[in-house]
Design a protein around this motif. Structure first.
Motif, PDB file in Angstrom:
ATOM      1  N   SER B  10     -59.537  75.680 -26.237  1.00 56.39           N
ATOM      2  CA  SER B  10     -59.995  74.569 -25.398  1.00 56.39           C
ATOM      3  C   SER B  10     -61.257  73.934 -25.988  1.00 56.39           C
ATOM      4  O   SER B  10     -61.367  72.707 -26.055  1.00 56.39           O
ATOM      5  N   VAL B  13     -60.262  71.817 -28.999  1.00 53.20           N
ATOM      6  CA  VAL B  13     -59.650  70.534 -28.624  1.00 53.20           C
ATOM      7  C   VAL B  13     -60.697  69.589 -28.040  1.00 53.20           C
ATOM      8  O   VAL B  13     -60.769  68.414 -28.423  1.00 53.20           O
ATOM      9  N   ILE B  14     -61.557  70.095 -27.147  1.00 52.71           N
ATOM     10  CA  ILE B  14     -62.574  69.237 -26.525  1.00 52.71           C
ATOM     11  C   ILE B  14     -63.574  68.758 -27.574  1.00 52.71           C
ATOM     12  O   ILE B  14     -63.980  67.588 -27.569  1.00 52.71           O
ATOM     13  N   ILE B  17     -61.858  65.984 -29.445  1.00 52.74           N
ATOM     14  CA  ILE B  17     -61.756  64.777 -28.621  1.00 52.74           C
ATOM     15  C   ILE B  17     -63.089  64.035 -28.600  1.00 52.74           C
ATOM     16  O   ILE B  17     -63.155  62.834 -28.844  1.00 52.74           O
ATOM     17  N   LEU B  75     -52.484  79.103 -18.580  1.00 54.00           N
ATOM     18  CA  LEU B  75     -52.383  78.577 -19.934  1.00 54.00           C
ATOM     19  C   LEU B  75     -51.789  77.164 -19.945  1.00 54.00           C
ATOM     20  O   LEU B  75     -52.300  76.262 -20.612  1.00 54.00           O
ATOM     21  N   TRP B  76     -50.715  76.962 -19.177  1.00 55.89           N
ATOM     22  CA  TRP B  76     -50.075  75.646 -19.180  1.00 55.89           C
ATOM     23  C   TRP B  76     -50.848  74.632 -18.347  1.00 55.89           C
ATOM     24  O   TRP B  76     -50.898  73.438 -18.690  1.00 55.89           O
ATOM     25  N   LEU B  79     -53.433  73.464 -20.692  1.00 58.18           N
ATOM     26  CA  LEU B  79     -52.899  72.517 -21.680  1.00 58.18           C
ATOM     27  C   LEU B  79     -52.653  71.144 -21.039  1.00 58.18           C
ATOM     28  O   LEU B  79     -52.844  70.111 -21.686  1.00 58.18           O
ATOM     29  N   LEU B  82     -55.896  69.436 -20.919  1.00 60.51           N
ATOM     30  CA  LEU B  82     -56.288  69.002 -22.275  1.00 60.51           C
ATOM     31  C   LEU B  82     -55.489  67.774 -22.705  1.00 60.51           C
ATOM     32  O   LEU B  82     -56.011  66.906 -23.412  1.00 60.51           O
ATOM     33  N   PHE B  83     -54.215  67.703 -22.277  1.00 58.86           N
ATOM     34  CA  PHE B  83     -53.405  66.541 -22.636  1.00 58.86           C
ATOM     35  C   PHE B  83     -54.056  65.260 -22.125  1.00 58.86           C
ATOM     36  O   PHE B  83     -54.215  64.295 -22.875  1.00 58.86           O
ATOM     37  N   TRP B  84     -54.460  65.253 -20.853  1.00 60.10           N
ATOM     38  CA  TRP B  84     -55.035  64.029 -20.294  1.00 60.10           C
ATOM     39  C   TRP B  84     -56.403  63.729 -20.891  1.00 60.10           C
ATOM     40  O   TRP B  84     -56.742  62.560 -21.115  1.00 60.10           O
ATOM     41  N   SER B  86     -57.100  64.361 -23.909  1.00 57.72           N
ATOM     42  CA  SER B  86     -56.836  63.888 -25.278  1.00 57.72           C
ATOM     43  C   SER B  86     -56.527  62.394 -25.308  1.00 57.72           C
ATOM     44  O   SER B  86     -56.545  61.780 -26.383  1.00 57.72           O
ATOM     45  N   LEU B  87     -56.244  61.808 -24.147  1.00 54.26           N
ATOM     46  CA  LEU B  87     -55.989  60.363 -24.112  1.00 54.26           C
ATOM     47  C   LEU B  87     -57.287  59.562 -24.023  1.00 54.26           C
ATOM     48  O   LEU B  87     -57.270  58.337 -24.169  1.00 54.26           O
ATOM     49  N   PHE B  90     -58.126  57.083 -26.873  1.00 55.38           N
ATOM     50  CA  PHE B  90     -57.323  55.862 -26.825  1.00 55.38           C
ATOM     51  C   PHE B  90     -57.832  54.898 -25.750  1.00 55.38           C
ATOM     52  O   PHE B  90     -58.095  53.727 -26.025  1.00 55.38           O
TER      53      PHE B  90
END
Lengths: 197, 197, 197, 197
Positions: B10, B13-14, B17, B75-76, B79, B82-84, B86-87, B90
């Protein structure tokens, strides 16, 4: 709170900053030496920034070594420092692509200046959190480098509009000063350990 | 399962980002102050997103602190959050490049809204996994911030089509509300520790 | 050799892969809903790949949990898997930008296929290294998912040239199959622990 | 000083280098096999560089395993090595986009050469820091690979201007030589452990 995660996150951000700067070196379409030469200014600005980010990582490493408990203040002071470091790829690319002209050089020095102030803010936040017996406070003593750097950055900003090359020289000197790692903290920690055994 | 690896992933990824968002600040070709000014909107949207990602990292840090066993659900849910997040690069770049106009501002607020919901889902997943004596459940109490934020984001989405600047103000206020770290969890953990000793 | 560093490096690479994929969603110049719609195909391919990389991270996590000693073979089998995963951002961007047409869809499924084979190679390398009493071998049993996935990928490659949308459906189904984490390993480890106490 | 943080930072930088190289594979606008073929040279250069970075990570891993105390010298020698590795994405992209022509191939081999020298500098810095009983010194013995690689890189630089393909062959051979991990260090450590028990 967990110091390990603060260090890991900072290391991650600094590792990404130091590495994505190289993406500013856009691959030239031609394959000749002349094409390569056109990338040279961005390469030189990359070298300078790599050294600066390396210095920050090194000193950050030493400074956090003295931290035992992470407070909310330390966490946000650390993020504030990382924010200004995260602008390095932009200022590096802009300075390189514009061949070290006045405004980009002044902006580069300006971001260095604010990052240096952010570093001091983090240092003071840690010292406050550690209280009267702050190990970091004793270790840094009279931090002449921390005092000299901002003077050199401000001089570079002012000079940039007269001679961008003298400004660059000031920025290189300011980096060389810092290249010597902050051994005082190490020495102090070591001395304390020796005494206590 | 190993909580350390979930935290490390995490954090990675953060950290990425928060750092690659700066790549949306495309280096202007000219080297004048005017060229710099054209990057200003993207810079401002970057500042806002940096603060938001910093808040998420901070709160994520506190929340996972109470986790002892990582289930597949945690865990999911992690994730999904993290998906949101990661946007953000953009939506940040799109909002900045279009100078905070209606649709990009509404999309920015929409992704914030879904990320906030994803955060609550992760929170509830952890509480469910911890069972009736969930330390996280006791710690968060009546989480007014978690309830206020989505209201502000929805308001920003609706308002954006009337006045993008009021929408921005709402997003800034929603960030300022969160800037105060979630000390209740810390306090609760500390209080529990004191009692048990 | 140190398993922690292998996990940390893999986590780093996977975290970067999952995050830089979002850079393929190029910010549209206009700020209208139509401009946003043009990014939709890349967004959809990003969602699919995010799920796949999440699945790989999750299963990789479980598989390495059973490893005690890292051999040179495990290290290179792991790098081989990471190589194919690192191609996901490219195939994802290419498939999205070309609106899920035949060749990009077939390439996307092909890279999924080779990554699945690389995963099996890593699994077998770990089992060989663990010897006759391999905990991983006992845990995976008859791994029907590992056997089903390549069949679905190959079917997707073949079908892509007839109907790219049926190929996409196969890839979505293959992801959904994997979404259920590999609980057998957990269960086996838990069962073994219970027995030995 | 903390070896863990040096390893984590190096792993982070190497993980980013190995992953962002794939961004040089620009997504072609068309979706046909011909469009894919145009990416092939960059793909091939990516494969070669992935193997090289993998080798460096692997050997770096083994070398740091013998380090107990991190000195300032080790820290900066490590950053110097990371700097040259960070140029791989640029030289890889340039070589691939120019279809392995003379100058880009020579530059690629030149950066490999300097990185190899930086690796030796780091090795010698660690050996000096470990003193007369350096475990690393005993482990590496007569390091024929370290001596052979620079010769192959220099040969590739010279040959590139005659035949870029022979130069490529030399670079591939130099990689294959290194693919065999540095088992001597492992063996030595294992042998020492056996003796001491």
């Amino acid at each position: 709170m967990n110091k390990g995660r603060l260090e890991a996150f900072s290391d991650g951000v600094i590792a990404i900053i130091i590495t994505i700067m190289v993406l500013e070196m856009k691959v030239a379409h031609g394959g000749s030496l002349q094409d390569l030469r056109s990338v040279l200014p961005v390469f030189l600005s990359y070298v300078l920034s790599f050294v600066y980010v390396g210095i920050y990582w090194n000193n950050h490493h030493h400074m956090l070594h003295t931290v035992t408990a992470v407070t909310g203040g330390i966490l946000w002071a650390n993020l504030y420092l990382l924010f200004w470091l995260s602008l390095f790829p932009f200022t590096t690319g802009w300075m390189g692509e514009n061949h070290f002209t006045a405004v980009p050089t002044a902006l580069y020095a300006f971001v260095l200046l604010i990052a240096a102030i952010a570093y001091v803010i983090l240092q003071q936040t840690i010292i406050r959190a550690q209280g009267p017996d702050s190990i970091l406070k004793k270790a840094i003593g009279s931090d002449w480098k921390v005092k000299l750097s901002p003077v050199l950055y401000i001089a570079a900003i002012v000079v940039a509009f007269r001679s961008a090359w003298i400004a660059q020289a000031l920025l290189v000197i300011a980096a060389l000063v810092w290249l010597i790692p902050d051994r005082r903290i190490e020495n102090y920690v070591r001395a304390t350990h020796s005494t206590s055994h």
